[in-house]
Design a protein around this motif. Structure first.
Motif, short mmCIF file in Angstrom:
data_model
loop_
_atom_site.label_atom_id
_atom_site.label_comp_id
_atom_site.label_asym_id
_atom_site.label_seq_id
_atom_site.Cartn_x
_atom_site.Cartn_y
_atom_site.Cartn_z
N ALA A 33 0.81 -1.23 0.00
CA ALA A 33 0.00 0.00 0.00
C ALA A 33 0.84 1.27 0.00
O ALA A 33 0.51 2.24 0.70
CB ALA A 33 -0.97 -0.01 1.19
N HIS A 48 1.60 3.26 -4.84
CA HIS A 48 0.70 4.19 -5.57
C HIS A 48 0.96 5.65 -5.21
O HIS A 48 0.46 6.55 -5.88
CB HIS A 48 -0.78 3.82 -5.38
CG HIS A 48 -1.18 3.57 -3.97
ND1 HIS A 48 -1.54 2.33 -3.51
CD2 HIS A 48 -1.24 4.39 -2.89
CE1 HIS A 48 -1.83 2.40 -2.22
NE2 HIS A 48 -1.64 3.64 -1.82
N TRP A 49 1.76 5.88 -4.16
CA TRP A 49 2.14 7.26 -3.82
C TRP A 49 3.39 7.71 -4.58
O TRP A 49 3.82 8.86 -4.44
CB TRP A 49 2.42 7.37 -2.32
CG TRP A 49 1.18 7.25 -1.48
CD1 TRP A 49 0.75 6.15 -0.82
CD2 TRP A 49 0.21 8.27 -1.21
NE1 TRP A 49 -0.43 6.41 -0.17
CE2 TRP A 49 -0.79 7.71 -0.38
CE3 TRP A 49 0.08 9.63 -1.60
CZ2 TRP A 49 -1.89 8.44 0.07
CZ3 TRP A 49 -1.01 10.34 -1.14
CH2 TRP A 49 -1.98 9.75 -0.32
N VAL A 82 -10.15 3.10 -6.16
CA VAL A 82 -10.94 4.23 -5.60
C VAL A 82 -11.54 5.15 -6.66
O VAL A 82 -11.66 6.37 -6.47
CB VAL A 82 -10.14 5.03 -4.53
CG1 VAL A 82 -9.83 4.18 -3.33
CG2 VAL A 82 -8.83 5.63 -5.06
N PHE A 103 -2.03 4.30 -10.41
CA PHE A 103 -2.76 3.03 -10.35
C PHE A 103 -2.65 2.31 -11.70
O PHE A 103 -3.54 2.43 -12.55
CB PHE A 103 -4.25 3.29 -10.04
CG PHE A 103 -4.55 4.00 -8.75
CD1 PHE A 103 -3.87 3.69 -7.57
CD2 PHE A 103 -5.54 4.97 -8.70
CE1 PHE A 103 -4.17 4.34 -6.37
CE2 PHE A 103 -5.85 5.62 -7.51
CZ PHE A 103 -5.17 5.31 -6.34
N TRP A 132 -10.88 9.09 6.15
CA TRP A 132 -10.09 8.59 5.02
C TRP A 132 -9.60 9.78 4.17
O TRP A 132 -8.42 9.86 3.81
CB TRP A 132 -10.95 7.64 4.17
CG TRP A 132 -10.21 6.86 3.13
CD1 TRP A 132 -9.69 5.61 3.25
CD2 TRP A 132 -9.91 7.29 1.78
NE1 TRP A 132 -9.08 5.22 2.07
CE2 TRP A 132 -9.20 6.23 1.15
CE3 TRP A 132 -10.16 8.45 1.06
CZ2 TRP A 132 -8.75 6.29 -0.16
CZ3 TRP A 132 -9.71 8.52 -0.26
CH2 TRP A 132 -9.01 7.45 -0.85
N PHE A 177 -5.69 10.79 3.62
CA PHE A 177 -5.10 10.47 2.31
C PHE A 177 -5.28 11.55 1.24
O PHE A 177 -4.65 11.48 0.19
CB PHE A 177 -5.71 9.16 1.78
CG PHE A 177 -5.33 7.93 2.57
CD1 PHE A 177 -4.06 7.76 3.08
CD2 PHE A 177 -6.25 6.92 2.80
CE1 PHE A 177 -3.71 6.62 3.79
CE2 PHE A 177 -5.92 5.77 3.50
CZ PHE A 177 -4.64 5.62 4.00
N TYR A 229 -11.64 -0.24 -3.37
CA TYR A 229 -10.23 -0.54 -3.61
C TYR A 229 -10.08 -1.61 -4.69
O TYR A 229 -10.84 -2.57 -4.75
CB TYR A 229 -9.58 -1.09 -2.33
CG TYR A 229 -9.10 -0.03 -1.34
CD1 TYR A 229 -9.70 1.21 -1.25
CD2 TYR A 229 -8.05 -0.30 -0.48
CE1 TYR A 229 -9.26 2.16 -0.33
CE2 TYR A 229 -7.59 0.65 0.45
CZ TYR A 229 -8.21 1.87 0.51
OH TYR A 229 -7.78 2.80 1.42
N ARG A 287 -6.73 -3.86 -5.98
CA ARG A 287 -5.32 -4.14 -5.65
C ARG A 287 -4.57 -4.74 -6.82
O ARG A 287 -5.11 -5.57 -7.56
CB ARG A 287 -5.22 -5.16 -4.49
CG ARG A 287 -5.92 -4.77 -3.21
CD ARG A 287 -5.13 -3.77 -2.40
NE ARG A 287 -5.55 -2.45 -2.74
CZ ARG A 287 -4.99 -1.33 -2.26
NH1 ARG A 287 -3.98 -1.36 -1.46
NH2 ARG A 287 -5.44 -0.15 -2.62
C1 BEZ Z 1 -4.92 2.52 -1.38
O1 BEZ Z 1 -5.32 1.99 -2.40
O2 BEZ Z 1 -4.42 1.90 -0.45
C2 BEZ Z 1 -5.03 4.00 -1.31
C3 BEZ Z 1 -5.20 4.71 -2.44
C4 BEZ Z 1 -5.29 6.07 -2.37
C5 BEZ Z 1 -5.20 6.69 -1.18
C6 BEZ Z 1 -5.04 5.96 -0.05
C7 BEZ Z 1 -4.96 4.61 -0.11
#
Ligand code: BEZ
Length: 256
Positions: free
Chosen positions: A102, A105-106, A137, A164, A203, A207, A245, A247
């Motif tokens: 996790a 994606h950042w 998301v 993503f 959330w 985030f 989500y 994955r």
């Molecule tokens: C996640 O997929 O874990 C996620 C995606 C965007 C922001 C926070 C978490």
């Protein structure tokens, strides 16, 4: 790293503990062995680094956020943690495995991350990762785009800090950078948020800094309320809110 999100380790641990809970199955996929040298990339507050250490592996954690690393050090003083950028890892060790849950994606410069992981792995070392994949998301993202566009005339697509990729895109990237992709899976994992309808604001606050940091506290509350009105009908079921989500899980071996 381009995100300006402000990480809040306390609420990360209290409100978003599911991140590490889900990550435990990724530790099983990693299958750490005694004395293996392992790097946990994007380790956050260290819970999975600790899980990996239970196998007797020599694991260390790296994260871009100083606040997260400070908390990880406090929680697990017996483990090594350092602040670092996944896009530019430099290490004189050669790891048996790089693990990441996790976090990828950042890191929008994905090619730099893959090259960086490749650099610190030994030959035949494994890269075991799970993060948001294509479509992740999407319901939340579209609602953010609509609210910031309609109410504030903002093109919020330009503020999106997340990467993503599809299986094809990410596998091709791994192959082009010297990995053999042994396993790849993209799957929907609706994720139950804690605290009922209030869980969405928490959330977003944890985030969504890249989208909302520019607004006053009052405007942020108003935006969260608008998002809640849009998203509850779409994401609420059986008395809980489920974030949509998706994955992407990969296991790739350094082969050249
Ligand atoms: C996640 O997929 O874990 C996620 C995606 C965007 C922001 C926070 C978490």
């Amino acid at each position: 790293m381009s995100s300006v999100n402000t990480w809040k380790p306390d609420s990360y641990d209290s409100k978003l503990a599911f991140v590490s809970e889900y990550g435990k199955s990724l530790v099983e996929l990693l299958n750490p062995k005694k004395n293996e040298l392992i790097l946990d990339l994007g380790c956050g507050t260290g819970d999975l680094t600790y899980e990996i250490s239970k196998a007797g592996a020599k694991v260390s954690g790296v994260d871009y956020s100083e606040a997260m690393i400070e908390t990880a050090r406090r929680k697990y003083p017996q483990l090594a943690f350092q602040v670092g950028n996944g896009e530019a890892l430099s290490d004189d060790k050669s790891y048996d495995a790089v693990f990441s849950n996790a976090a990828l994606h950042w890191m929008k410069n994905a090619a730099d991350v893959v090259r960086s992981v490749h650099r610190v792995l030994k030959q035949d070392g494994r890269f075991v990762a799970e993060f948001g994949g294509k479509g992740n998301v999407n319901t939340i993202l579209q609602a953010i785009y609509e609210v910031l566009g309609d109410e504030y005339s903002l093109d919020a697509t330009k503020l999106n800090p997340w990467y993503f990729p599809s299986i094809g895109e990410y596998s091709s990237l791994l192959e082009s950078e010297g990995f053999r992709v042994e396993y790849a899976r993209l799957y929907e994992r609706p994720t139950q948020l804690p605290d009922g309808q209030e869980g969405l604001a928490s959330w977003l606050a944890n985030f969504g800094g890249d989208f909302f940091q520019q607004f006053s506290a009052a405007d942020q509350s108003a935006i969260y309320a608008k998002l809640k009105a849009k998203l509850i009908p779409k994401l609420w079921r059986d008395g809980s809110l489920y974030a949509d989500y998706v994955r992407l899980t990969v296991v790739a071996i350094k082969n050249s």
